[in-house]
Design an enzyme around this catalytic site. Structure first.
Site, mmCIF file in Angstrom:
data_model
loop_
_atom_site.group_PDB
_atom_site.id
_atom_site.type_symbol
_atom_site.label_atom_id
_atom_site.label_comp_id
_atom_site.label_asym_id
_atom_site.label_seq_id
_atom_site.Cartn_x
_atom_site.Cartn_y
_atom_site.Cartn_z
ATOM 1 N N GLU A 79 0.848 -1.194 0.000
ATOM 2 C CA GLU A 79 0.000 0.000 0.000
ATOM 3 C C GLU A 79 0.884 1.244 0.000
ATOM 4 O OE1 GLU A 79 -2.073 0.862 3.775
ATOM 5 O OE2 GLU A 79 -1.484 -1.167 4.346
ATOM 6 N N CYS A 111 -3.533 -3.461 4.420
ATOM 7 C CA CYS A 111 -2.638 -4.518 4.916
ATOM 8 C C CYS A 111 -3.089 -5.922 4.511
ATOM 9 C CB CYS A 111 -2.553 -4.461 6.440
ATOM 10 S SG CYS A 111 -1.952 -2.899 7.031
ATOM 11 N N HIS A 233 -2.860 -9.803 12.235
ATOM 12 C CA HIS A 233 -2.258 -8.602 11.642
ATOM 13 C C HIS A 233 -1.727 -7.745 12.792
ATOM 14 C CE1 HIS A 233 -1.418 -4.946 9.693
ATOM 15 N NE2 HIS A 233 -2.457 -4.303 10.192
HETATM 16 P P1 HMG Z 1 -3.549 6.886 21.476
HETATM 17 O O1 HMG Z 1 -4.996 7.162 21.342
HETATM 18 O O2 HMG Z 1 -2.635 8.030 21.622
HETATM 19 O O3 HMG Z 1 -3.261 5.935 22.661
HETATM 20 O O4 HMG Z 1 -3.073 5.992 20.277
HETATM 21 P P2 HMG Z 1 -4.129 5.667 23.996
HETATM 22 O O5 HMG Z 1 -4.227 6.898 24.771
HETATM 23 O O6 HMG Z 1 -5.374 4.886 23.680
HETATM 24 O O7 HMG Z 1 -3.090 4.672 24.699
HETATM 25 C C1 HMG Z 1 -2.843 3.430 24.153
HETATM 26 C C2 HMG Z 1 -2.809 2.407 25.281
HETATM 27 O O8 HMG Z 1 -1.686 2.754 26.105
HETATM 28 C C3 HMG Z 1 -4.047 2.458 26.190
HETATM 29 O O9 HMG Z 1 -4.289 1.134 26.592
HETATM 30 C C4 HMG Z 1 -3.574 3.283 27.391
HETATM 31 O O10 HMG Z 1 -4.270 2.980 28.577
HETATM 32 C C5 HMG Z 1 -2.121 2.816 27.461
HETATM 33 P P3 HMG Z 1 -5.700 0.453 26.225
HETATM 34 O O11 HMG Z 1 -6.756 1.301 26.845
HETATM 35 O O12 HMG Z 1 -5.786 0.486 24.715
HETATM 36 O O13 HMG Z 1 -5.560 -0.930 26.795
HETATM 37 N N1 HMG Z 1 -1.250 3.792 28.152
HETATM 38 C C6 HMG Z 1 -0.277 3.417 28.993
HETATM 39 N N2 HMG Z 1 0.133 2.210 29.426
HETATM 40 C C7 HMG Z 1 1.185 2.172 30.306
HETATM 41 N N3 HMG Z 1 1.810 3.300 30.757
HETATM 42 C C8 HMG Z 1 1.418 4.516 30.341
HETATM 43 C C9 HMG Z 1 0.340 4.606 29.428
HETATM 44 N N4 HMG Z 1 -0.276 5.640 28.810
HETATM 45 C C10 HMG Z 1 -1.250 5.116 28.025
HETATM 46 N N5 HMG Z 1 2.042 5.600 30.812
HETATM 47 C C11 HMG Z 1 -3.920 4.480 18.574
HETATM 48 C C12 HMG Z 1 -3.533 4.637 20.040
HETATM 49 C C13 HMG Z 1 -4.147 3.016 18.241
HETATM 50 C C14 HMG Z 1 -5.213 5.257 18.326
HETATM 51 C C15 HMG Z 1 -2.774 5.076 17.704
HETATM 52 O O14 HMG Z 1 -1.576 4.391 17.928
HETATM 53 C C16 HMG Z 1 -3.083 5.042 16.212
HETATM 54 O O15 HMG Z 1 -3.853 5.859 15.694
HETATM 55 N N6 HMG Z 1 -2.406 4.108 15.458
HETATM 56 C C17 HMG Z 1 -2.612 3.971 14.024
HETATM 57 C C18 HMG Z 1 -3.865 3.190 13.699
HETATM 58 C C19 HMG Z 1 -3.749 1.731 14.044
HETATM 59 O O16 HMG Z 1 -2.681 1.191 14.176
HETATM 60 N N7 HMG Z 1 -4.920 1.064 14.164
HETATM 61 C C20 HMG Z 1 -4.953 -0.355 14.441
HETATM 62 C C21 HMG Z 1 -6.168 -1.046 13.848
HETATM 63 S S1 HMG Z 1 -6.340 -0.698 12.092
HETATM 64 C C22 HMG Z 1 -5.116 -1.686 11.356
HETATM 65 O O17 HMG Z 1 -4.552 -2.520 11.981
HETATM 66 C C23 HMG Z 1 -4.807 -1.402 9.914
HETATM 67 C C24 HMG Z 1 -3.500 -0.670 9.649
HETATM 68 O O18 HMG Z 1 -2.410 -1.534 9.845
HETATM 69 C C25 HMG Z 1 -3.490 -0.102 8.242
HETATM 70 C C26 HMG Z 1 -3.831 -1.002 7.085
HETATM 71 O O19 HMG Z 1 -4.637 -1.897 7.124
HETATM 72 O O20 HMG Z 1 -3.310 -0.680 6.027
HETATM 73 C C27 HMG Z 1 -3.305 0.497 10.607
#
Ligand code: HMG
Length: 388
Positions: A79, A111, A233
């Site tokens: 991609e 992906c 994935h």
């Molecule tokens: P965010 O919103 O900044 O993170 O980004 P958050 O605030 O939700 O924190 C993440 C986790 O860390 C949470 O745990 C927090 O509690 C924890 P959860 O509630 O999820 O269990 N946390 C901590 N833990 C320990 N110590 C600390 C601490 N602070 C927080 N101090 C988000 C998260 C996934 C939204 C971001 O990384 C993102 O936008 N990523 C890109 C999108 C993505 O990867 N999506 C995955 C599904 S889609 C997919 O897989 C397809 C893809 O590969 C593309 C394709 O298909 O081509 C992306």
């Protein structure tokens, strides 16, 4: 007749950013990345690396001693396309010295497309069992700076040789699919970085897992308890952990949290050090499982969940072949990861912002990659690849 993965090899850049370094620059707690999303490092491509050089580096070890002669098709999943018309695999075809009678095509659906390529490859081999199909999946995951997605970048390529009587994993013909038109993650043609609705994307990932699994159960006799391990994935490790807990719960599994974790933990090791490699990530996860298993996996069934935003998902299964250990590239993969160089935050920004010339002039690129293949120049809108 069995058909499946005969050999697997991956490649990633020599450069990475430790997520502690990112956390420090952002004044964030590093545990948000190390624990919260389950990642430690993310690969950063050098200026003279792209999906073509990474794919060629990943595939080259599978073509030793004339092994490429029976390759009748090369399927390139990505991609991070570099051209709207020409398949990136055509450059790889030349760099690898494949036969001019080998067809090449590029596939796209976020992906997921590497899994589409794998299934198409199995179908082609089933039709002509003396042939082999080379599947390569290669991507550079890029998000805008200072966005939640930034810590989930990475880069890497994987090459799978698909054959009859495979030496690693026999792929079962039954699959469960789920497709829905959603906007969780996308990259319009005019953008270098992806747009993402992060939290929504994680919800759609889980919904797709449920739907694909339900569809799988209507066509396969296998149940949750028939699987020894699962490969998901891997946008980031924590996503796979949540997905597996969810699948176990849906199936009312009696396994303890530790037993559930055991079913996926070895798949996460390489990804934790590479980051998201989009199309390649689940298959790098498979290499991680096969190469780091604490005991032999021979005869075990593996469940695979492939997800591509937008979205298309697939649950399918495979069986590990007796004696698979002999055909792994474990030492080379570990050396590749161990030899990498950490970037400072400023070096990371320099690589991130490295110009992508679009003016049609001649631009030589600095020789930085330690890989066998490099993008030497972009000249008159043409990409010039060389063997180092
Ligand atoms: P965010 O919103 O900044 O993170 O980004 P958050 O605030 O939700 O924190 C993440 C986790 O860390 C949470 O745990 C927090 O509690 C924890 P959860 O509630 O999820 O269990 N946390 C901590 N833990 C320990 N110590 C600390 C601490 N602070 C927080 N101090 C988000 C998260 C996934 C939204 C971001 O990384 C993102 O936008 N990523 C890109 C999108 C993505 O990867 N999506 C995955 C599904 S889609 C997919 O897989 C397809 C893809 O590969 C593309 C394709 O298909 O081509 C992306």
């Amino acid at each position: 007749m069995s058909v499946g993965i005969d050999e697997i090899s991956f490649y990633t850049s020599n450069y990475y950013l430790d997520l502690r370094t990112l956390a420090e620059a952002q004044q964030t707690d590093p545990d948000k990345y190390y624990v919260g999303i389950g990642q430690e490092k993310m690969g950063m491509a050098a200026p003279d690396e792209d999906i073509v050089t990474m794919a060629a580096n990943a595939a080259m070890p599978l073509l030793a001693e004339g092994a490429g002669e029976r390759v009748t098709t090369l399927l390139f999943a990505t991609e991070t396309g570099i051209d709207q018309s020409k398949a990136a695999g055509v450059y790889v075809h030349r760099l690898l010295g494949l036969s001019s009678n080998c067809r090449v095509v590029e596939l796209k659906q976020a992906c997921y497309s590497a899994t589409a390529a794998l299934q198409m490859a199995c179908a082609l081999v089933a039709r002509k069992p003396d042939s082999k199909v080379l599947v390569v999946a290669s991507d550079v995951a890029r998000y805008d700076l200072n966005t939640p997605g930034e810590a989930t970048q990475g880069c890497g390529a994987v090459a799978l040789m698909i054959s009859a009587k495979p030496r690693l994993v026999e792929i079962d013909p039954e699959v469960g699919n789920y497709t829905e038109d959603v906007m969780d993650f996308w990259r319009p043609n005019y953008r270098a970085t992806a747009l993402v609705d992060g939290k929504y994307s994680t919800k759609i990932y889980l919904k797709s897992l449920k739907k694909a699994w339900e569809n799988f159960r209507t066509v396969s006799a296998l149940t949750f308890n028939d699987f020894g391990h699962f490969c998901y994935h891997l946008p980031f490790g924590r996503m796979a952990q949540k997905a597996h807990q969810y699948l176990a719960k849906l199936n009312k599994s009696a396994l303890s949290p530790e037993q559930q974790e055991y079913q996926i933990e070895d798949t996460l090791l390489y990804n934790r050090a590479i980051g998201n490699s989009y199309t390649a990530s689940m298959y790098i996860g498979l290499a991680s499982l096969l190469e780091n298993g604490k005991r032999s996996l021979a005869g075990e069934r593996i469940g695979f969940f492939s997800y591509g935003s937008g979205c298309v998902a697939e649950f399918f299964s495979g069986k590990v072949v007796e004696g698979y250990e002999r055909w792994l590239h474990r030492d080379r993969h570990r050396q590749l990861l161990d030899a990498r160089q950490a970037l400072s935050y400023d070096e990371y920004l320099q690589l991130y912002r490295y110009p992508d010339p679009r003016d049609g002039e001649h631009h030589d690129l600095p020789a930085v990659t330690t890989g066998r293949f490099r993008l030497a120049a972009i000249s008159h809108h043409k990409r010039e690849y060389v063997v180092c």
